[in-house]
Design a protein around this motif. Structure first.
Motif, PDB file in Angstrom:
ATOM      1  N   LYS A 119     -31.763 -14.348  -9.220  1.00  0.00           N
ATOM      2  CA  LYS A 119     -31.251 -13.869  -7.945  1.00  0.00           C
ATOM      3  C   LYS A 119     -32.202 -14.233  -6.814  1.00  0.00           C
ATOM      4  N   TRP A 120     -31.613 -14.358  -5.626  1.00  0.00           N
ATOM      5  CA  TRP A 120     -32.410 -14.604  -4.421  1.00  0.00           C
ATOM      6  C   TRP A 120     -33.108 -13.305  -4.008  1.00  0.00           C
ATOM      7  N   ASN A 121     -34.254 -13.456  -3.404  1.00  0.00           N
ATOM      8  CA  ASN A 121     -34.947 -12.299  -2.832  1.00  0.00           C
ATOM      9  C   ASN A 121     -34.439 -12.143  -1.398  1.00  0.00           C
ATOM     10  N   VAL A 122     -33.363 -11.361  -1.242  1.00  0.00           N
ATOM     11  CA  VAL A 122     -32.679 -11.295   0.060  1.00  0.00           C
ATOM     12  C   VAL A 122     -33.195 -10.130   0.903  1.00  0.00           C
ATOM     13  N   PRO A 123     -33.147 -10.296   2.255  1.00  0.00           N
ATOM     14  CA  PRO A 123     -33.603  -9.209   3.141  1.00  0.00           C
ATOM     15  C   PRO A 123     -32.750  -7.946   3.013  1.00  0.00           C
ATOM     16  N   LEU A 124     -31.426  -8.102   2.824  1.00  0.00           N
ATOM     17  CA  LEU A 124     -30.528  -6.939   2.690  1.00  0.00           C
ATOM     18  C   LEU A 124     -29.920  -6.934   1.289  1.00  0.00           C
ATOM     19  N   PRO A 125     -30.571  -6.257   0.325  1.00  0.00           N
ATOM     20  CA  PRO A 125     -30.028  -6.266  -1.038  1.00  0.00           C
ATOM     21  C   PRO A 125     -28.716  -5.489  -1.170  1.00  0.00           C
ATOM     22  N   LYS A 126     -28.518  -4.466  -0.312  1.00  0.00           N
ATOM     23  CA  LYS A 126     -27.281  -3.667  -0.372  1.00  0.00           C
ATOM     24  C   LYS A 126     -26.624  -3.618   0.997  1.00  0.00           C
ATOM     25  N   VAL A 127     -25.306  -3.805   1.005  1.00  0.00           N
ATOM     26  CA  VAL A 127     -24.536  -3.709   2.253  1.00  0.00           C
ATOM     27  C   VAL A 127     -23.294  -2.856   2.020  1.00  0.00           C
ATOM     28  N   LYS A 128     -22.779  -2.310   3.118  1.00  0.00           N
ATOM     29  CA  LYS A 128     -21.569  -1.480   3.026  1.00  0.00           C
ATOM     30  C   LYS A 128     -20.371  -2.359   2.647  1.00  0.00           C
ATOM     31  N   ALA A 129     -19.627  -1.939   1.637  1.00  0.00           N
ATOM     32  CA  ALA A 129     -18.475  -2.715   1.157  1.00  0.00           C
ATOM     33  C   ALA A 129     -17.349  -2.677   2.184  1.00  0.00           C
ATOM     34  N   LEU A 130     -16.690  -3.819   2.347  1.00  0.00           N
ATOM     35  CA  LEU A 130     -15.549  -3.916   3.263  1.00  0.00           C
ATOM     36  C   LEU A 130     -14.305  -4.292   2.469  1.00  0.00           C
ATOM     37  N   GLY A 131     -13.221  -3.582   2.710  1.00  0.00           N
ATOM     38  CA  GLY A 131     -11.952  -3.890   2.040  1.00  0.00           C
ATOM     39  C   GLY A 131     -11.134  -4.860   2.863  1.00  0.00           C
ATOM     40  N   GLU A 132      -9.975  -5.206   2.346  1.00  0.00           N
ATOM     41  CA  GLU A 132      -9.092  -6.134   3.071  1.00  0.00           C
ATOM     42  C   GLU A 132      -8.588  -5.537   4.381  1.00  0.00           C
ATOM     43  N   ASP A 133      -8.441  -4.193   4.407  1.00  0.00           N
ATOM     44  CA  ASP A 133      -7.956  -3.540   5.637  1.00  0.00           C
ATOM     45  C   ASP A 133      -8.960  -3.670   6.778  1.00  0.00           C
ATOM     46  N   ASP A 134     -10.275  -3.734   6.425  1.00  0.00           N
ATOM     47  CA  ASP A 134     -11.311  -3.853   7.453  1.00  0.00           C
ATOM     48  C   ASP A 134     -11.415  -5.279   7.993  1.00  0.00           C
ATOM     49  N   VAL A 135     -11.086  -6.252   7.167  1.00  0.00           N
ATOM     50  CA  VAL A 135     -11.309  -7.656   7.527  1.00  0.00           C
ATOM     51  C   VAL A 135     -10.057  -8.315   8.108  1.00  0.00           C
ATOM     52  N   MET A 136      -8.882  -7.864   7.688  1.00  0.00           N
ATOM     53  CA  MET A 136      -7.646  -8.501   8.179  1.00  0.00           C
ATOM     54  C   MET A 136      -6.559  -7.467   8.468  1.00  0.00           C
ATOM     55  N   ARG A 137      -5.656  -7.858   9.368  1.00  0.00           N
ATOM     56  CA  ARG A 137      -4.531  -6.962   9.674  1.00  0.00           C
ATOM     57  C   ARG A 137      -3.219  -7.707   9.446  1.00  0.00           C
ATOM     58  N   MET A 138      -2.191  -6.941   9.162  1.00  0.00           N
ATOM     59  CA  MET A 138      -0.890  -7.538   8.873  1.00  0.00           C
ATOM     60  C   MET A 138      -0.246  -8.043  10.166  1.00  0.00           C
ATOM     61  N   VAL A 139       0.403  -9.204  10.053  1.00  0.00           N
ATOM     62  CA  VAL A 139       1.157  -9.753  11.183  1.00  0.00           C
ATOM     63  C   VAL A 139       2.626  -9.778  10.786  1.00  0.00           C
ATOM     64  N   ARG A 140       3.434  -9.074  11.550  1.00  0.00           N
ATOM     65  CA  ARG A 140       4.873  -9.011  11.266  1.00  0.00           C
ATOM     66  C   ARG A 140       5.553 -10.275  11.758  1.00  0.00           C
ATOM     67  N   THR A 141       6.452 -10.846  10.929  1.00  0.00           N
ATOM     68  CA  THR A 141       7.175 -12.063  11.319  1.00  0.00           C
ATOM     69  C   THR A 141       8.660 -11.900  11.015  1.00  0.00           C
ATOM     70  N   GLY A 142       9.407 -12.930  11.312  1.00  0.00           N
ATOM     71  CA  GLY A 142      10.849 -12.891  11.078  1.00  0.00           C
ATOM     72  C   GLY A 142      11.595 -12.466  12.332  1.00  0.00           C
ATOM     73  N   LYS A 143      12.881 -12.705  12.310  1.00  0.00           N
ATOM     74  CA  LYS A 143      13.705 -12.429  13.497  1.00  0.00           C
ATOM     75  C   LYS A 143      13.631 -10.963  13.907  1.00  0.00           C
ATOM     76  N   ARG A 144      13.598 -10.059  12.906  1.00  0.00           N
ATOM     77  CA  ARG A 144      13.557  -8.619  13.213  1.00  0.00           C
ATOM     78  C   ARG A 144      12.232  -7.985  12.772  1.00  0.00           C
ATOM     79  N   GLN A 145      11.206  -8.836  12.701  1.00  0.00           N
ATOM     80  CA  GLN A 145       9.849  -8.343  12.356  1.00  0.00           C
ATOM     81  C   GLN A 145       9.819  -7.586  11.030  1.00  0.00           C
ATOM     82  N   LYS A 146      10.596  -8.055  10.051  1.00  0.00           N
ATOM     83  CA  LYS A 146      10.661  -7.354   8.764  1.00  0.00           C
ATOM     84  C   LYS A 146       9.670  -7.902   7.752  1.00  0.00           C
ATOM     85  N   LYS A 147       9.309  -9.185   7.903  1.00  0.00           N
ATOM     86  CA  LYS A 147       8.404  -9.795   6.922  1.00  0.00           C
ATOM     87  C   LYS A 147       6.962  -9.453   7.249  1.00  0.00           C
ATOM     88  N   GLY A 148       6.176  -9.191   6.210  1.00  0.00           N
ATOM     89  CA  GLY A 148       4.772  -8.799   6.438  1.00  0.00           C
ATOM     90  C   GLY A 148       3.814  -9.504   5.500  1.00  0.00           C
TER      91      GLY A 148
END
Length: 263
Positions: A119-148
């Motif tokens: 392993k590398w000797n890194v400055p930050l060995p532990k970081v707060k975990a991020l889920g998909e909700d923190d990194v990306m948001r849903m974009v609604r598409t389609g004629k009536r915004q039904k697809k996600g």
């Protein structure tokens, strides 16, 4: 009855009588307007014509990027096209191809030892975990915004030099232009100095392999930076081209990437 002009009549006329005095200026202005006219047409066009036009423009952009990359002088190892030496060549040199050492050096060999060591000797060995909700948001598409099924990345990303977007209709992960980065402020722990260096790639995002693949840069990510301008040299006397660094800040809060070089 007057005859219609035949063949290369414009070129012939220019040879005989010359061009208008403001010909070059008019030509320059016409070329400058062309981009605006294409943009206006792209906004206006609809239906099948729009599809065909967008496909054509997409292919043109890809071709243009390929041409630019070809013209950029990235001298990698190339076969030496020098003449065959006169006289007898030893048997063990018969089938050996000579190579000229290029400017771009391979990083894989350089980093292999460190990766084997563990392993590398890194400055930050532990970081707060991020889920998909923190990194990306849903974009609604389609004629009536039904697809996600589309996702918009809300963190800083690195996409590389020759990146071409997919057509917007089929693009699942949208990486906004405003959140794309090319450079990082990297601190050398021994020199106690900070340099702005170009990013080569995202080596590992601790939160998810998907984020690594998409080039998402969050706190604790390991990025590869181009350190050729620092003039670092290996024990063998070769110039070090790429080195790893760990991101130590939250880029989305600061608007810039701060990292510490792993030495």
């Amino acid at each position: 009855r007057a005859k219609m002009p035949q063949n290369e009549y414009i070129e012939l006329h220019q040879k005989r009588y010359g061009k208008r005095l403001d010909h070059e200026e008019r030509k320059r202005k016409k070329e400058a307007r062309q981009a605006h006219e294409m943009s206006a047409y792209a906004k206006k066009v609809k239906g099948l014509r729009a599809k065909l036009y967008n496909k054509k423009r997409h292919n043109e952009k890809i071709q243009m990027k390929k041409t630019i990359n070809m013209h950029e002088e990235k001298k990698t190892k190339q076969k030496d096209a020098e003449k065959v030496a006169e006289g007898a060549v030893p048997a063990y040199l018969m089938d050996r191809e000579r190579e000229t050492a290029g400017k771009a050096l391979s990083n894989m060999i350089k980093q292999k030892r460190k990766e084997k060591a563990g392993k590398w000797n890194v400055p930050l060995p532990k970081v707060k975990a991020l889920g998909e909700d923190d990194v990306m948001r849903m974009v609604r598409t389609g004629k009536r915004q039904k697809k996600g099924w589309k996702r918009m990345i809300t963190k800083h990303t690195f996409v590389g030099e020759g990146f071409t977007r997919k057509p917007p209709k089929f693009e699942r992960f949208i990486r906004p232009m405003a959140l794309r980065v090319k450079k990082a402020q990297v601190t050398h722990p021994e020199l106690k100095a900070t340099f702005t260096l170009p990013i080569i790639g995202v080596k590992k995002n601790p939160n998810s392999p998907l984020f690594t693949q998409l080039g998402v840069i969050t706190k604790g990510s390991i990025i590869e930076v181009n350190v050729s301008e620092l003039g670092l040299v290996t024990t063998g006397g070769k110039v070090v081209w790429g080195k790893y660094a760990q991101v130590t800040n939250n880029p989305e809060n600061d608007g810039a990437i701060n990292a510490v070089l792993l030495v």
